[in-house]
Scaffold this active site. Structure first.
Site, PDB file in Angstrom:
ATOM      1  N   LYS A 134      -1.538  -6.648   1.558  1.00  0.00           N
ATOM      2  CA  LYS A 134      -0.128  -6.599   1.938  1.00  0.00           C
ATOM      3  C   LYS A 134       0.404  -8.025   1.857  1.00  0.00           C
ATOM      4  O   LYS A 134      -0.038  -8.899   2.608  1.00  0.00           O
ATOM      5  CB  LYS A 134       0.052  -6.024   3.341  1.00  0.00           C
ATOM      6  CG  LYS A 134       1.517  -5.926   3.767  1.00  0.00           C
ATOM      7  CD  LYS A 134       1.705  -5.092   5.022  1.00  0.00           C
ATOM      8  CE  LYS A 134       3.174  -5.058   5.442  1.00  0.00           C
ATOM      9  NZ  LYS A 134       3.440  -4.144   6.574  1.00  0.00           N
ATOM     10  N   GLU A 188      -3.581  -8.819   5.156  1.00  0.00           N
ATOM     11  CA  GLU A 188      -2.184  -9.270   5.130  1.00  0.00           C
ATOM     12  C   GLU A 188      -2.064 -10.746   5.503  1.00  0.00           C
ATOM     13  O   GLU A 188      -1.802 -11.089   6.654  1.00  0.00           O
ATOM     14  CB  GLU A 188      -1.313  -8.439   6.080  1.00  0.00           C
ATOM     15  CG  GLU A 188       0.166  -8.822   6.002  1.00  0.00           C
ATOM     16  CD  GLU A 188       1.027  -8.124   7.050  1.00  0.00           C
ATOM     17  OE1 GLU A 188       2.256  -8.260   6.978  1.00  0.00           O
ATOM     18  OE2 GLU A 188       0.471  -7.462   7.942  1.00  0.00           O
TER      19      GLU A 188
END
Length: 303
Positions: free
Chosen positions: A220, A183
Site C-alpha cells: 500500500k 504500507e
C-alpha cells in the site's frame, strides 16, 4: 522458507488479485477517530469517553458497509480496525458480514501507531501480542492485515530500516496464513517526495526479490510524483496487488493520480468518506456513497 501450511482462502485471493474494484480503508484508530467523526459531522461534544467515540465510529462504518453499493462488485476488500473485527454488523461478526453478505474480503489493521521521527522516518511501535491478534484474526475469518509506517524525508538509511521492519513483521503475519499489506507511507507534503520514492522503490525491490515465492504479499503506497513509478512492484511475481492510499489528497486529485498508475487500485480512507455526513438521510447518504464508489472504482480500473 516461510511456513505455508496455512494459506489464504483461494476465492478471496482470486478476488483481490483480479477483482475489478478497490479496497476500502475503514480502519481509523484511536488517534484518527475524532477527526474522522468531525468530517462525518459528529463533533467531540457528542461523546464523553472513548467507548462512546468508538460506538459512533462503528455506527458510521456499519452504515457504509450496509449501503447497497458496498459490495464485492466494486469494493473487493475492506480494512477494519481491531475493535470492528470484534463487533457485530447486523447479526454477524464484522468479517463474516463483509464476506458472506457483501462479498467483500476482510483485512485487519494490526499496527499500534508510530515511533517518534528518526532518520526521516517513523517506524512502527512494537506490536505487543501480535501472534495472539493474528490467531484471533484467523478465527474471525480475516484474509489479511495492514500495517503503516511513515517516510518524511529522502533518507536512505531511514527508508531502508523502515521497509526492513515492514517485511520482517510481514513474515510473522504470513506464518499465520494471512496476507500482509506492507504500507510505508510517503508524506505527500515533503519537498523531496520524488527522491524518497526512488529510494523506497529500491528498498521494496530488494525485499521483494528476497521474499518467498509461494507467499503472497501486498503493498500500500502513496500515489507517486511520477506516473507508473511503482510498475516494477505491480509486475513483481511475489506481489498479489499494489494499492494506493489517498494520503491527504482530496478525492478528485487522488483519483486523477490513481488513474495514471497502471495496475494500481485504490485503498482510500478519507477520500472514500469525503462528503458523507451523519446528518444525511439514507437516500442522500447511499446516493453519495454510490457515486464515490463508482468514481474510485473507475479510477482504479483506468490504469
Amino acid at each position: 522458507m516461510l511456513d505455508t501450511s496455512s494459506m489464504p482462502n483461494q476465492e478471496q485471493l482470486d478476488q483481490i488479485k483480479s477483482g475489478n474494484g478497490f479496497i476500502a480503508a475503514l480502519d481509523q484508530s484511536g488517534g484518527s477517530t475524532p477527526k474522522a467523526l468531525r468530517l462525518y459531522g459528529v463533533e467531540e461534544d457528542a461523546y464523553s469517553n472513548d467507548a462512546e467515540m468508538f460506538d459512533l465510529i462503528h455506527q458510521m462504518r456499519s452504515r457504509i458497509i450496509n449501503a447497497p453499493s458496498f459490495t464485492g462488485e466494486k469494493v473487493v476488500g475492506a480494512i477494519l480496525f481491531e475493535m470492528t473485527m470484534d463487533r457485530m454488523i447486523g447479526d454477524k461478526p464484522s468479517a463474516q458480514a463483509l464476506w458472506d453478505e457483501n462479498g467483500v474480503v476482510p483485512f485487519l489493521k494490526v499496527d499500534k501507531g508510530l515511533e517518534d521521527i528518526k532518520d526521516g522516518v517513523q517506524m512502527m511501535k512494537p506490536i505487543d501480542g501480535l501472534d495472539d491478534t493474528l490467531g484471533r484474526a484467523v478465527n474471525a475469518g480475516m484474509f489479511g492485515t495492514k500495517m503503516r509506517s511513515v517516510i518524511s524525508e529522502a533518507n536512505a538509511e531511514g527508508i531502508a530500516a523502515n521497509v526492513e521492519q515492514q517485511f520482517e513483521i510481514a513474515k510473522q503475519i504470513a506464518g499465520h496464513g494471512l496476507v500482509a499489506i506492507v504500507e510505508p507511507e510517503v508524506t505527500i507534503s515533503i519537498d523531496d517526495k520524488a527522491e524518497a520514492e526512488n529510494l523506497l522503490l529500491a528498498e521494496l525491490s530488494k525485499q521483494l526479490d528476497a521474499w518467498d515465492d509461494d507467499v503472497p504479499v501486498m503493498l500500500k503506497l502513496t500515489l507517486p510524483e511520477v506516473a507508473g513509478h511503482y510498475q516494477p512492484c505491480v509486475d513483481h511475481p511475489n506481489v498479489l496487488r499494489v494499492v494506493a492510499l489517498s494520503g491527504g489528497y482530496d478525492r478528485t486529485e487522488a483519483n486523477r493520480r490513481l488513474a495514471q498508475n497502471n495496475g494500481v487500485i485504490a485503498s482510500f480512507s478519507r477520500a472514500l468518506t469525503e462528503g458523507l455526513s451523519a446528518q444525511q438521510n439514507e437516500e442522500d447518504f447511499n446516493g453519495m456513497l454510490a457515486n464515490t464508489i463508482d468514481e474510485i472504482q473507475a479510477a482504479s480500473m483506468a490504469g
